[in-house]
Design a protein around this motif. Sequence first.
Motif, short mmCIF file in Angstrom:
data_model
loop_
_atom_site.label_atom_id
_atom_site.label_comp_id
_atom_site.label_asym_id
_atom_site.label_seq_id
_atom_site.Cartn_x
_atom_site.Cartn_y
_atom_site.Cartn_z
N LEU A 1 57.49 -69.73 39.98
CA LEU A 1 57.95 -69.35 38.64
C LEU A 1 59.31 -68.66 38.68
N GLU A 2 59.52 -67.83 39.69
CA GLU A 2 60.81 -67.15 39.84
C GLU A 2 61.93 -68.18 40.05
N LEU A 3 61.66 -69.18 40.86
CA LEU A 3 62.65 -70.23 41.09
C LEU A 3 62.97 -70.95 39.77
N LEU A 4 61.95 -71.28 39.00
CA LEU A 4 62.16 -71.96 37.72
C LEU A 4 62.86 -71.04 36.71
N ARG A 5 62.59 -69.73 36.77
CA ARG A 5 63.27 -68.77 35.90
C ARG A 5 64.76 -68.74 36.20
N ARG A 6 65.09 -68.67 37.51
CA ARG A 6 66.50 -68.61 37.91
C ARG A 6 67.25 -69.85 37.46
N GLU A 7 66.56 -70.98 37.37
CA GLU A 7 67.19 -72.22 36.94
C GLU A 7 67.16 -72.39 35.42
N GLY A 8 66.59 -71.41 34.71
CA GLY A 8 66.56 -71.45 33.25
C GLY A 8 65.52 -72.41 32.68
N LEU A 9 64.55 -72.81 33.48
CA LEU A 9 63.55 -73.78 33.03
C LEU A 9 62.27 -73.13 32.53
N VAL A 10 62.09 -71.87 32.86
CA VAL A 10 60.94 -71.09 32.42
C VAL A 10 61.48 -69.73 32.00
N ALA A 11 60.98 -69.23 30.89
CA ALA A 11 61.36 -67.90 30.41
C ALA A 11 60.12 -67.01 30.45
N THR A 12 60.33 -65.73 30.74
CA THR A 12 59.21 -64.79 30.80
C THR A 12 59.51 -63.59 29.91
N ASP A 13 58.50 -63.20 29.16
CA ASP A 13 58.60 -61.97 28.38
C ASP A 13 57.29 -61.22 28.56
N ARG A 14 57.05 -60.22 27.74
CA ARG A 14 55.85 -59.39 27.95
C ARG A 14 54.56 -60.16 27.71
N ARG A 15 54.62 -61.30 27.04
CA ARG A 15 53.42 -62.10 26.78
C ARG A 15 53.14 -63.12 27.88
N GLY A 16 54.07 -63.32 28.80
CA GLY A 16 53.86 -64.29 29.88
C GLY A 16 55.04 -65.22 30.01
N SER A 17 54.83 -66.31 30.74
CA SER A 17 55.88 -67.30 30.97
C SER A 17 55.76 -68.43 29.96
N HIS A 18 56.90 -68.99 29.58
CA HIS A 18 56.96 -70.07 28.60
C HIS A 18 57.85 -71.18 29.13
N ALA A 19 57.53 -72.41 28.76
CA ALA A 19 58.40 -73.53 29.09
C ALA A 19 59.71 -73.35 28.35
N ALA A 20 60.82 -73.51 29.03
CA ALA A 20 62.13 -73.31 28.40
C ALA A 20 62.99 -74.57 28.49
N LEU A 21 62.37 -75.72 28.63
CA LEU A 21 63.12 -76.97 28.70
C LEU A 21 63.69 -77.29 27.32
N PRO A 22 64.77 -78.07 27.25
CA PRO A 22 65.32 -78.45 25.96
C PRO A 22 64.28 -79.19 25.12
N GLY A 23 64.30 -78.94 23.85
CA GLY A 23 63.36 -79.59 22.95
C GLY A 23 62.99 -78.64 21.83
N ALA A 24 62.28 -79.16 20.86
CA ALA A 24 61.86 -78.33 19.74
C ALA A 24 60.80 -77.34 20.18
N PRO A 25 60.97 -76.04 19.84
CA PRO A 25 59.96 -75.07 20.21
C PRO A 25 58.64 -75.32 19.48
N VAL A 26 57.59 -74.86 20.08
CA VAL A 26 56.26 -75.04 19.52
C VAL A 26 55.97 -73.88 18.56
N GLU A 27 55.54 -74.19 17.34
CA GLU A 27 55.20 -73.15 16.37
C GLU A 27 53.89 -72.48 16.74
N ALA A 28 52.84 -73.28 16.92
CA ALA A 28 51.52 -72.75 17.30
C ALA A 28 51.08 -73.46 18.57
N PRO A 29 50.82 -72.72 19.66
CA PRO A 29 50.42 -73.36 20.90
C PRO A 29 49.13 -74.15 20.75
N ALA A 30 49.06 -75.26 21.46
CA ALA A 30 47.85 -76.07 21.48
C ALA A 30 46.74 -75.29 22.15
#
Length: 101
Positions: free
Chosen positions: A66-95
Motif C-alpha cells: 500500500l505504501e508503494l501504491l501511495r507513493r505512486e499516487g494510486l492509493v490515497a489514505t486518510d483516517r477512514r482507511g485507504s481508497h483507490a485513487a486511479l483516474p475515473g469518476a469517484p464513487v458516491e456510495a461504496p458498493a
Amino acid sequence: MARTTPHQHVHTRRTLIDGEPLYRRVASDLLAELRTGVVPPGERLPGERHLAGHFGVSRETVRQALELLRREGLVATDRRGSHAALPGAPVEAPAAAGFPL
C-alpha cells in the motif's frame, strides 16, 4: 508415550518471488484488480487483515504494498482507511461487497 509427527506448515514465509520482493508482487496484483474495476476509483479498500488473507501474505507485506501504491499516487489514505485513487469518476456510495471476499 505416543509418537507424534512434526506439524507441516502449508504456508511458508516468502519474501521473494522470481527475484521480486513479495510486497511488489502484491502491489502489482492489487493494482491490476483496481484497474479492472474490482474497486472503483474513490471506493474504500478492504482492511489490511482482509487484504493479507486475500493475497496470502502478512499484514506487513500489505502495508509495504500500500505504501508503494501511495507513493505512486494510486492509493490515497486518510483516517477512514485507504481508497483507490486511479483516474475515473469517484464513487458516491461504496458498493456493499465490491472487493472479492
